[in-house]
Design a protein around this motif. Structure first.
Motif, PDB file in Angstrom:
ATOM      1  N   GLN A 494       0.850  -1.188   0.000  1.00  0.00           N
ATOM      2  CA  GLN A 494       0.000   0.000   0.000  1.00  0.00           C
ATOM      3  C   GLN A 494       0.889   1.243   0.000  1.00  0.00           C
ATOM      4  O   GLN A 494       1.877   1.308   0.737  1.00  0.00           O
ATOM      5  CB  GLN A 494      -0.898   0.014   1.237  1.00  0.00           C
ATOM      6  N   ALA A 566       3.195  -1.131  -7.001  1.00  0.00           N
ATOM      7  CA  ALA A 566       2.418  -0.136  -6.257  1.00  0.00           C
ATOM      8  C   ALA A 566       2.957   1.273  -6.474  1.00  0.00           C
ATOM      9  O   ALA A 566       2.190   2.239  -6.602  1.00  0.00           O
ATOM     10  CB  ALA A 566       2.430  -0.483  -4.766  1.00  0.00           C
ATOM     11  N   ASP A 622      -2.497   0.981  -4.393  1.00  0.00           N
ATOM     12  CA  ASP A 622      -2.129  -0.366  -3.961  1.00  0.00           C
ATOM     13  C   ASP A 622      -1.492  -1.107  -5.127  1.00  0.00           C
ATOM     14  O   ASP A 622      -1.733  -0.808  -6.302  1.00  0.00           O
ATOM     15  CB  ASP A 622      -3.358  -1.160  -3.490  1.00  0.00           C
TER      16      ASP A 622
END
Length: 793
Positions: A494, A566, A622
């Motif tokens: 994340q 990400a 993400d």
């Protein structure tokens, strides 16, 4: 926008020297060396209570009674629970090992492992009673007052003894004869034919002794119930490599819990080496007690508790045979192994001996035929689990011992024999006899570099110099590969770009001393082009990111790949937002070094300035990555030892290695990983051993007074080199796992060197020597007394 969120600029700062491929100082270290680390035992919530576990003093016994009445009246007692209490409360056994079959072809049936023993104890140190009190001292005093009556039963601790006809049974219901599972690989008849036509046959009995991981920080767990408007949850802090696995295990074990209701958080971890993977009984007990008492409950293992009840490593007994033709080409490899998996087998413990080790058993050699027959054997000992290398050290030790013995029998230089049997680059991708596909590797090239680095050709002069000082000198090598990863296992990352000038990246993989946060930060710098001081790597929070975790040298090539995905997604998301802010199409926006610019204009906006303009003053994204295939790092490790014949003392006097781990993100970190791993491999070769009394099942090595770790005076400086010219082809980073490579290569290189030094004096019996090669073992060998491995009859 608040004053605190005023976006910083990046003027005058450069990210160039912090990206991948550079020896960046570890960003984790400043806090740790200043004593600012945050370990589980540093946490002390208000009102926290303390858990102490009463453990079985017997290796095998029937629980007759547990009387807690007198203990309940002692000062500070908050609660006492037995295994029967947890069973009545619907606490489930820990998730069982599975995936293999018994000798009769049915799925294996391991004994159910409960958090606290019910009716029977099966190893010394098995937890039986949980006591929670206001202080640690009170909890221990209360536990000592519990009256447990146990009818002691015969026990068995070694694999060879466990499969004997008259051996005490660990789990008669699911493992007749103590054999839990069997696995066969290869073509038995074709292999037999190869042995019949072979010009040379080499056979060795090999005992990969049981080891303890010995991280600096023992296990530690803190659990507390959290009540909020959103609902009741369980918050667990612990020292662990795989937070998601622990979360899922607690949810499956504790009544009324789900993965969503359990949050697992991990702070600093003082070493893991595989020992801190997965769920332990103690984790379940701490969490259960916290839920029952509705207060924080904490348990900190003493060192002896980790020796007794944390998973051990290795413990594999093998009969290994090699068939060669007249020119020294290997025709076939045959192995019979008995893996002692302990009383309560873990999934990893069974797979290590029956599958993961065999994956690399043929190593870097073009061995066309194999015949492996492997058994997982129960005993009255602590469970076997992952320990640095997990199956690969055992398999590589076996093949490398065979290769050195074959070279001595055939009177061929050990390097030359290996050269004749290497898989060639033109054979890549290569499918091994274990049906494993190697994507890349130039093994002869690595050997050649290793021989130069170790000055292999001038060994005779060094041996003569040692002999002039009354010492025996020997040399040994290991050319090998290893499997790293875990196929089809996904990692999530994340990303949060904040208005106060930081990029936070959260991963489910875990830092535990290996420097992974620094490597991740360098990969983030590659994408974002900002100084490394702007990158924050967060790990160990199942509310933020989930995945397999850190094991099998996979953190960088799966977690790192997820981080890059990400990061790129975050830049793409921010580019769209920048287009809106600059009133331009996203396709016309370019990004460089923390700034978005409309192509062909002077219109621009900074990354953090853009974050400050968002409603929540943050940009989020993400990413995930799945390991579709393992990596196959490989190396050549070479060692020289000197032996003092009057005492048997062994000293490693030279150690050189050339390692192919593909693309290197941080050379300083990978050097530390290889050399630190080699020290642990040297420990197995020369001094480390978990020992049980064969009659009583008592652990004889439950402290550092009895379990010997390698010391700094046991070896000299390393010569460590890397070949980065062969990138891995199965992941976008081109990296190969490195965390366990040194451990795998060091053990056979050192043992082969000791055997080389002793061969002329000891004669053929030298091949019977078993680890650890302590001064006593070596001295006894020089007196003509060699004790070989004991295999099942």
């Amino acid at each position: 926008m608040s004053e605190a969120a005023t976006p910083p600029t990046l003027d005058g700062l450069s990210a160039e020297r912090f990206g991948s491929g550079r020896a960046v100082s570890r960003i984790e270290d400043p806090a740790l060396v200043r004593g600012l680390g945050r370990y589980t035992d540093d946490l002390m919530p208000e009102g926290a209570a303390f858990l102490h576990l009463l453990r079985s003093p017997h290796a095998h016994g029937r629980i007759l009674s547990i009387d807690v009445q007198a203990a309940r009246d002692m000062p500070g007692v908050l609660g006492i629970w037995t295994g029967a209490d947890l069973q009545a409360a619907d606490v489930q056994p820990l998730p069982p090992a599975s995936g293999f079959k018994r000798p009769d072809g049915q799925p294996m049936q391991p004994p159910p492992r409960r958090a606290l023993a019910v009716n029977v104890v099966r190893y010394v140190g098995e937890p039986m009673v949980a006591v929670v009190a206001a202080t640690r001292a009170e909890a221990q005093a209360v536990a000592n007052a519990v009256d447990c009556r146990i009818d002691s039963l015969p026990a068995v601790t070694a694999a060879a003894a466990a499969v004997a006809a008259d051996a005490p049974l660990v789990w008669a219901e699911g493992a007749p004869g103590n054999v839990l599972a069997v696995q066969r690989h290869g073509d038995r008849s074709a292999c037999e034919a190869a042995f019949e036509r072979a010009a040379h046959r080499i056979a060795l009995d090999i005992d990969n002794q049981r080891l303890a991981a010995c991280p600096m920080e023992p296990r530690s767990v803190l659990a507390q119930p959290i009540s909020s408007k959103a609902g009741n949850r369980l918050d667990v802090h612990l020292s662990c490599q795989m937070p998601t696995a622990v979360r899922n295990g607690l949810a499956a074990t504790l009544p009324g819990q789900s993965p969503e209701s359990v949050r697992v958080r991990v702070g600093d971890v003082g070493g893991g080496f595989g020992m801190k993977t997965g769920l332990y009984p103690e984790d379940v007990v701490v969490a259960f007690c916290a839920l029952q008492l509705q207060c924080p409950v904490k348990w900190q293992a003493e060192r002896a508790e980790d020796f007794l009840s944390a998973v051990h490593g290795r413990d594999l007994l093998s009969r290994a045979e090699l068939a060669l033709d007249a020119n020294g080409r290997v025709l076939a490899l045959r192995v019979r192994s008995w893996a002692n998996v302990g009383a309560y087998p873990t999934g990893a413990g069974v797979a290590i001996g029956l599958l993961i080790g065999p994956w690399v058993a043929t190593s870097v050699y073009d061995i066309p035929l194999i015949d492996f027959e492997l058994q997982a054997v129960l005993s009255h000992t602590a469970s076997i689990g992952a320990y640095r290398g997990a199956g690969r050290p055992e398999a590589i030790y076996t093949i490398e011992r065979l290769m050195d013995t074959a070279a001595r029998v055939l009177a061929i230089d050990p390097a030359e024999l290996r050269r004749r049997n290497f898989i060639q680059p033109q054979q890549m991708p290569y499918r091994s006899a274990m049906n494993q596909v190697y994507d890349s590797g130039q093994f002869e090239r690595i050997l050649d570099q290793g021989l130069v680095l170790a000055n292999w050709g001038d060994f005779r002069a060094r041996r003569s110099a040692s002999e002039s000082r009354g010492r025996l000198r020997g040399r040994g090598m290991a050319t090998f590969l290893e499997w790293t990863g875990g196929n089809a296992l996904t990692e999530q990352v994340q990303v949060r770009i904040t208005a106060d000038g930081f990029i936070e990246m959260t991963s489910a993989t875990m830092a535990m001393g290996q420097g992974i946060a620094t490597s991740y930060a360098q990969l983030a710098v590659d994408v974002f082009g900002v100084p490394i001081e702007r990158i924050r790597i967060l790990q160990g929070d199942t509310d933020r990111a989930n995945g397999f975790g850190s094991a099998g040298s996979r953190s960088l090539f799966t977690g790192g790949a997820a981080l890059r995905v990400a990061a790129k997604q975050a830049v793409a998301t921010a580019r769209d937002l920048a287009g809106q802010a600059l009133e331009a199409a996203s396709a016309d926006i370019e990004y460089e070094s923390g700034r978005f610019t409309v192509v062909g204009t002077d219109l621009s906006i900074g990354l953090f300035e853009l974050a400050a303009q968002q409603p929540a003053e943050v940009i989020e994204a993400d990413g995930s990555a799945t390991a579709d295939a393992p990596t196959w790092p490989n190396a050549c490790h070479l060692c020289e030892v000197e032996i003092e014949p009057d005492t048997g003392e062994v000293q490693v006097v030279a150690y050189a290695s050339v390692n192919d781990i593909g693309f290197i993100v941080n050379p300083m970190i990978v050097r530390g990983q290889v050399e630190g791993g080699a020290v642990q491999g040297i420990g197995q070769a020369l001094c480390e051993r978990i020992a049980y009394d064969p009659a009583s099942g008592q652990l004889l090595s439950a402290s550092f007074m009895d379990y010997a770790l390698p010391r700094v005076d046991g070896f000299l400086d390393f010569k460590t080199a890397f070949d980065t010219s062969v990138p891995c082809l199965t992941n976008g980073l081109g990296v190969k796992g490195v965390g366990e490579l040194g451990t795998i290569g060091a053990t056979p290189a050192v043992v082969n060197a000791v055997i080389d030094a002793l061969a002329k004096r000891v004669g053929p019996a030298v091949d019977k020597l078993q680890m650890p090669l302590t001064a006593e073992v070596v001295w006894q060998a020089l007196q003509g007394r060699v004790v070989g491995a004991t295999l099942p009859s």
